[in-house]
Design a protein around this motif. Structure first.
Motif, PDB file in Angstrom:
ATOM      1  N   SER A 290     -58.992 -14.154 -51.560  1.00 56.33           N
ATOM      2  CA  SER A 290     -58.302 -15.111 -52.218  1.00 56.33           C
ATOM      3  C   SER A 290     -58.081 -16.338 -51.247  1.00 56.33           C
ATOM      4  N   MET A 291     -58.937 -16.657 -50.297  1.00 57.90           N
ATOM      5  CA  MET A 291     -58.965 -17.784 -49.513  1.00 57.90           C
ATOM      6  C   MET A 291     -60.244 -18.073 -49.046  1.00 57.90           C
ATOM      7  N   GLY A 292     -60.500 -19.421 -49.175  1.00 59.02           N
ATOM      8  CA  GLY A 292     -61.817 -20.040 -48.782  1.00 59.02           C
ATOM      9  C   GLY A 292     -61.804 -21.233 -48.005  1.00 59.02           C
ATOM     10  N   LEU A 293     -60.530 -21.529 -47.773  1.00 60.84           N
ATOM     11  CA  LEU A 293     -60.248 -22.704 -46.868  1.00 60.84           C
ATOM     12  C   LEU A 293     -60.980 -22.674 -45.394  1.00 60.84           C
ATOM     13  N   PHE A 294     -61.470 -23.376 -44.923  1.00 64.28           N
ATOM     14  CA  PHE A 294     -62.171 -23.307 -43.495  1.00 64.28           C
ATOM     15  C   PHE A 294     -61.014 -23.220 -42.371  1.00 64.28           C
ATOM     16  N   SER A 295     -61.238 -22.514 -41.305  1.00 62.75           N
ATOM     17  CA  SER A 295     -60.286 -22.639 -40.072  1.00 62.75           C
ATOM     18  C   SER A 295     -60.445 -24.266 -39.415  1.00 62.75           C
ATOM     19  N   THR A 296     -59.086 -24.487 -38.852  1.00 59.48           N
ATOM     20  CA  THR A 296     -58.988 -25.370 -37.980  1.00 59.48           C
ATOM     21  C   THR A 296     -59.250 -24.973 -36.437  1.00 59.48           C
ATOM     22  N   PHE A 297     -59.805 -26.158 -35.943  1.00 61.99           N
ATOM     23  CA  PHE A 297     -60.118 -25.748 -34.172  1.00 61.99           C
ATOM     24  C   PHE A 297     -59.622 -26.936 -33.416  1.00 61.99           C
ATOM     25  N   ARG A 298     -59.106 -28.079 -33.726  1.00 63.22           N
ATOM     26  CA  ARG A 298     -58.581 -28.957 -32.938  1.00 63.22           C
ATOM     27  C   ARG A 298     -57.004 -29.003 -32.925  1.00 63.22           C
ATOM     28  N   ASN A 299     -56.681 -29.403 -31.837  1.00 65.95           N
ATOM     29  CA  ASN A 299     -55.006 -29.227 -31.565  1.00 65.95           C
ATOM     30  C   ASN A 299     -54.415 -29.945 -32.528  1.00 65.95           C
ATOM     31  N   ASP A 300     -55.071 -31.343 -33.060  1.00 65.12           N
ATOM     32  CA  ASP A 300     -54.431 -32.082 -34.027  1.00 65.12           C
ATOM     33  C   ASP A 300     -54.401 -31.322 -35.415  1.00 65.12           C
ATOM     34  N   GLY A 301     -54.891 -30.296 -35.806  1.00 69.78           N
ATOM     35  CA  GLY A 301     -54.932 -29.683 -36.747  1.00 69.78           C
ATOM     36  C   GLY A 301     -56.267 -29.983 -37.724  1.00 69.78           C
TER      37      GLY A 301
ATOM     38  N   ALA B 144     -63.698 -12.039 -51.069  1.00 68.91           N
ATOM     39  CA  ALA B 144     -63.306 -11.707 -52.921  1.00 68.91           C
ATOM     40  C   ALA B 144     -62.358 -12.980 -53.330  1.00 68.91           C
ATOM     41  N   MET B 145     -62.604 -13.170 -54.437  1.00 75.63           N
ATOM     42  CA  MET B 145     -61.967 -14.256 -55.311  1.00 75.63           C
ATOM     43  C   MET B 145     -61.917 -14.314 -56.755  1.00 75.63           C
ATOM     44  N   GLY B 146     -60.680 -14.358 -57.284  1.00 78.43           N
ATOM     45  CA  GLY B 146     -60.552 -14.559 -58.483  1.00 78.43           C
ATOM     46  C   GLY B 146     -61.154 -15.801 -59.327  1.00 78.43           C
ATOM     47  N   LYS B 147     -61.688 -15.663 -60.458  1.00 75.31           N
ATOM     48  CA  LYS B 147     -62.126 -16.627 -61.213  1.00 75.31           C
ATOM     49  C   LYS B 147     -61.088 -17.766 -61.354  1.00 75.31           C
ATOM     50  N   GLN B 148     -59.893 -17.400 -61.850  1.00 77.21           N
ATOM     51  CA  GLN B 148     -58.823 -18.123 -62.122  1.00 77.21           C
ATOM     52  C   GLN B 148     -57.872 -18.460 -61.295  1.00 77.21           C
ATOM     53  N   ASP B 149     -58.339 -17.974 -60.017  1.00 74.54           N
ATOM     54  CA  ASP B 149     -57.475 -18.330 -58.691  1.00 74.54           C
ATOM     55  C   ASP B 149     -57.514 -19.900 -58.441  1.00 74.54           C
ATOM     56  N   PHE B 150     -56.149 -20.514 -58.061  1.00 74.15           N
ATOM     57  CA  PHE B 150     -56.309 -21.873 -57.893  1.00 74.15           C
ATOM     58  C   PHE B 150     -57.131 -22.275 -56.542  1.00 74.15           C
ATOM     59  N   LEU B 151     -57.521 -21.449 -55.727  1.00 72.56           N
ATOM     60  CA  LEU B 151     -58.382 -21.495 -54.488  1.00 72.56           C
ATOM     61  C   LEU B 151     -59.982 -21.426 -54.721  1.00 72.56           C
ATOM     62  N   TYR B 152     -60.099 -21.018 -56.247  1.00 73.06           N
ATOM     63  CA  TYR B 152     -61.564 -20.656 -56.152  1.00 73.06           C
ATOM     64  C   TYR B 152     -62.567 -21.836 -55.747  1.00 73.06           C
ATOM     65  N   ASP B 153     -62.308 -23.025 -56.014  1.00 73.36           N
ATOM     66  CA  ASP B 153     -63.129 -23.836 -55.583  1.00 73.36           C
ATOM     67  C   ASP B 153     -63.534 -23.934 -53.934  1.00 73.36           C
ATOM     68  N   SER B 154     -62.251 -23.586 -53.148  1.00 69.60           N
ATOM     69  CA  SER B 154     -62.462 -23.459 -51.856  1.00 69.60           C
ATOM     70  C   SER B 154     -63.527 -22.186 -51.479  1.00 69.60           C
TER      71      SER B 154
END
Length: 392
Positions: A304-315, A340-350
């Protein structure tokens, strides 16, 4: 003090007085009312005695494709009642809403917690529920322990599950590191996630390898779940998930938690016998940990997570650095990289964007999609599936 302060204070006082009558409108134990009552066809009758309430609903995590999440209850004399179902076999959370205010079912002692979310539990019998239920099988041991975290400058609490007969054997075991979501703590995978029973049942059925499971507290600012923190910390902690996205927990897991486990437990201390997974914020942390430590884990699960990691100190986000890390991770040839991701998950697009990134650079992974939302119905299911892929 300014007018804003007094306005807020007045709202709080009014809110307290508004809640008091509602509490008196709902029944209190003991009671001969049965709720919830699970019928033979897996329908469920919910009941609540609330003679002075104007409107009562039951709100549950049952599939939104089958039933509304909030279902009005019908008043019969002084008791509100509604029948829902039949429901698919699973474990659900539910609560009553009395005149707009959520409350627990006073006739059920089955209560679970995820951070500030405290709700009743409903178990619908059948194949899926059997995976989560306590069964007459050999049980592993579960220990809450405190460990020193130099990375965070604190003594911290975690749970360690050891498989059945661990203390009677001399065998070394693989380890799964299990991470929770934003706002949670080290208790949630046990209270709401049923992690120890899931692993017990899968080991007993031969579907999962015996393993040690380490359940940590992913918030670097809190040493433990609320009742195990010093009283001085109560109500003084920041609200939200920003601290869990700081990268501090990831550092402490690699530098403090893993060395502690490998020093104090009989483990097979190599990447082939280490797994890590987490949902939501824990999925984000799983990405950060494995991207930055490409040789540590051969089994990786992002739930349930597709957001990318951050790597710079400024976020900010550095795509070039991200791709470089992913290519290093791929060189280590993970045996399982599972998203793994649910079709109705609000993070689906990520998740779709994460897949596109992985596909674009030829990063190998397995994608699992289900009908479901960003909730425990999905995360219990994911754990039961992911744990069967490990250490084969």
């Amino acid at each position: 003090m300014n007018k804003a302060f007094f306005s807020i204070q007045r709202l709080i006082i009014l809110g307290i007085f508004a809640v008091i009558p509602l509490l008196t409108h709902a029944q209190r134990r003991p009671s001969n009312i049965i709720s919830p009552e699970v019928l033979s066809d897996n329908s469920v009758i919910f009941r609540l005695k609330a003679p002075n309430a104007h409107a009562v609903e039951v709100s549950g995590t049952w599939p939104s494709s089958l039933f509304k999440n909030n279902i009005p209850m019908i008043k019969k004399d002084s008791v509100y009642e509604v029948q829902v179902g039949p429901l698919p076999s699973d474990m659900y959370e539910y609560e009553f809403i009395i005149d707009g205010i959520p409350t627990l079912d006073p006739n059920s002692s089955m209560v679970t917690r995820d951070g500030a979310w405290i709700q009743n539990r409903l178990m619908i019998p059948g194949t899926q529920a059997d995976t989560y239920d306590e069964k007459n099988v050999p049980h592993g041991d579960l220990k809450a322990l405190w460990y020193n975290s130099p990375s965070l400058g604190a003594e911290r609490r975690m749970f360690v599950y050891t498989p059945p007969n661990y203390d009677k054997s001399k065998k070394n075991y693989p380890v799964l590191y299990l991470l929770h979501g934003g706002g949670g703590d080290e208790e949630v995978w046990l209270s709401r996630g049923r992690a120890n029973y899931i692993i017990d049942n899968l080991i007993a059925s031969g579907k999962a390898e015996p393993m040690i499971v380490v359940i940590t507290n992913g918030n670097p600012l809190t040493p433990a779940a609320p009742l195990d923190r010093p009283a001085s910390m109560q109500n003084k902690l920041p609200v939200g998930i920003n601290s869990m996205a700081s990268g501090k927990f990831e550092e402490s897991l690699v530098k403090d938690v893993i060395p502690y486990i490998e020093k104090n437990y009989r483990v097979i201390a190599d990447a082939d016998h280490r797994a890590i997974t987490g949902f939501s914020m824990g999925g984000y942390q799983t990405q950060n940990i494995t991207n930055s430590n490409p040789t540590k884990f051969k089994y990786i699960g992002v739930m349930s997570m597709g957001l990318f990691s951050t790597f710079r100190n400024d976020g900010g986000y550095n795509k070039e650095e991200h791709i470089k890390q992913l290519k290093e991770l791929q060189k280590n040839n993970p045996k399982v990289y599972w998203v793994a991701m649910g079709k109705q998950d609000f993070l689906y697009d990520s998740a779709i964007k994460l897949k596109a990134l992985y596909d674009g650079i030829g990063f190998k992974y397995t994608y699992r999609e289900n009908e479901g939302r960003h909730d425990w119905n999905a995360w219990r299911l994911y754990l039961s599936e992911f744990s069967q892929m490990l250490f084969k």
